[in-house]
Design a protein around this motif. Structure first.
Motif, PDB file in Angstrom:
ATOM      1  N   ARG A 198      -7.890   5.811  -8.538  1.00  0.00           N
ATOM      2  CA  ARG A 198      -6.852   5.135  -9.343  1.00  0.00           C
ATOM      3  C   ARG A 198      -5.744   4.838  -8.842  1.00  0.00           C
ATOM      4  N   ALA A 199      -5.080   5.436  -7.801  1.00  0.00           N
ATOM      5  CA  ALA A 199      -3.711   4.782  -7.274  1.00  0.00           C
ATOM      6  C   ALA A 199      -4.020   3.768  -6.538  1.00  0.00           C
ATOM      7  N   VAL A 200      -5.021   3.729  -5.777  1.00  0.00           N
ATOM      8  CA  VAL A 200      -5.246   2.611  -5.022  1.00  0.00           C
ATOM      9  C   VAL A 200      -5.662   1.445  -5.819  1.00  0.00           C
ATOM     10  N   ARG A 201      -6.282   1.424  -6.893  1.00  0.00           N
ATOM     11  CA  ARG A 201      -6.500   0.434  -7.754  1.00  0.00           C
ATOM     12  C   ARG A 201      -5.214  -0.044  -8.460  1.00  0.00           C
ATOM     13  N   GLY A 202      -4.295   0.985  -8.822  1.00  0.00           N
ATOM     14  CA  GLY A 202      -2.968   0.441  -9.401  1.00  0.00           C
ATOM     15  C   GLY A 202      -2.072  -0.245  -8.376  1.00  0.00           C
ATOM     16  N   ILE A 203      -1.960   0.307  -7.192  1.00  0.00           N
ATOM     17  CA  ILE A 203      -1.320  -0.392  -6.112  1.00  0.00           C
ATOM     18  C   ILE A 203      -1.935  -2.051  -5.754  1.00  0.00           C
ATOM     19  N   GLY A 204      -3.275  -2.119  -6.131  1.00  0.00           N
ATOM     20  CA  GLY A 204      -4.073  -3.269  -6.134  1.00  0.00           C
ATOM     21  C   GLY A 204      -3.122  -4.336  -7.230  1.00  0.00           C
ATOM     22  N   LEU A 263       9.616  -3.917  -2.334  1.00  0.00           N
ATOM     23  CA  LEU A 263       9.578  -2.506  -2.426  1.00  0.00           C
ATOM     24  C   LEU A 263       8.141  -1.827  -2.158  1.00  0.00           C
ATOM     25  N   VAL A 264       7.064  -2.532  -2.503  1.00  0.00           N
ATOM     26  CA  VAL A 264       5.652  -2.059  -2.326  1.00  0.00           C
ATOM     27  C   VAL A 264       5.450  -2.006  -0.702  1.00  0.00           C
ATOM     28  N   MET A 265       6.249  -2.731  -0.002  1.00  0.00           N
ATOM     29  CA  MET A 265       6.033  -2.889   1.386  1.00  0.00           C
ATOM     30  C   MET A 265       7.069  -1.649   2.007  1.00  0.00           C
ATOM     31  N   VAL A 266       8.188  -1.254   1.265  1.00  0.00           N
ATOM     32  CA  VAL A 266       8.605   0.029   1.782  1.00  0.00           C
ATOM     33  C   VAL A 266       7.885   1.134   1.643  1.00  0.00           C
TER      34      VAL A 266
END
Length: 119
Positions: free
Chosen positions: A44-50, A82-85
């Motif tokens: 779920r977290a991986v999909r959220g990041i996607g 921020l995603v890259m951080v």
């Protein structure tokens, strides 16, 4: 300067939309090869990041291109930075130093786009 900003926006959009769609559409088990960090997170977290990456990729181009709510473009660029951080921190924690270089590069491009489009 405008042309360089567009190049940055298009690079960010293409990279994050493609990467984000992979995280949304491909099962976590198949992402382990190219993205070993997925073992640290739930599916779920991986999909959220996607989803965040796809929205950020679209947001870094579409508002500016259409002239509709153009202020969303630099805001999306800040979000991608921020995603890259977060990605950089994850790779450092996992001692994946070589993989963290792309995070730095995308962070720099996102920050330059944000600065360029806010002014």
């Amino acid at each position: 300067m405008n042309s360089w900003l567009w190049v940055g926006q298009i690079v960010l959009a293409a990279s994050f939309i493609v990467g984000g769609l992979a995280k949304v559409a491909v099962p976590k088990d198949k992402l382990r090869g190219p993205m070993p960090w997925v073992d640290d997170l739930s599916e779920r977290a991986v999909r959220g990041i996607g989803v965040v990456e796809v929205l950020g990729g679209a947001g870094v181009v579409l508002p500016w291109a259409t002239g509709v709510a153009a202020v969303l473009t630099p805001i999306a660029a800040v979000g991608l930075a921020l995603v890259m951080v977060g990605g950089f921190a994850t790779h450092l924690r996992r001692a994946e130093y070589g993989r963290s270089l792309s995070n730095v590069a995308f962070f720099v491009v996102a920050v330059l786009v944000a600065i360029g489009r806010f002014t």
